[in-house]
Scaffold this motif. Structure first.
Motif: not given
Length: 137
Positions: A95, A102-103
């Motif tokens: 993350i 978040d990505h």
């Protein structure tokens, strides 16, 4: 070699110690297969911190510095590995931050590219899915 503990048989050798110190003491092209799990880097700094030592990969101040540091590890693994033999790396996507925006970062892909830089070629990539919220918590 700064080995804390070791087991050496006619079939394998396992060492517990600082990986760079241990690997630099081993002869070239002496490893048939290696398997390990690096600290999982984090784009915002060390998400998984294992010690307070500056020598610890998990204390790299940034994702880019982690890969600079980790490059020394992969360089040694490449030196030690017999041509045509394998290394396996346990890792996962990570993350990017805990901001609520978040990505995921393709940490395994970056590890693959670093290994390729040192002469390795990808043979397989396996993913074991885990529920992201559970992993994050």
């Amino acid at each position: 070699m700064a080995v804390i503990a070791q087991t050496i048989t006619d079939r394998y050798a396992a060492y517990n110690g600082d990986c760079i110190e241990v690997m630099t003491g081993l002869p070239d092209k002496s490893v048939h297969f290696s398997i390990y799990s690096p600290p999982f880097a984090h784009a915002g700094g060390g998400l998984y911190v294992y010690s307070s030592s500056d020598r610890d990969l998990s204390n790299s101040p940034s994702y880019e510095r982690f890969f600079d540091h980790y490059g020394y590890v992969v360089e040694q693994i490449a030196r030690l590995t017999l041509p045509g033999r394998l290394t396996a790396v346990h890792c996962t996507d990570v993350i990017a931050s805990n901001t609520g925006m978040d990505h995921l970062i393709d940490f395994p892909g970056d590890i693959i590219r670093l290994h390729e830089k040192h002469g390795f070629r990808l043979v397989a990539r396996h993913t074991i899915w885990k529920e992201p919220l559970w992993v994050r918590n």
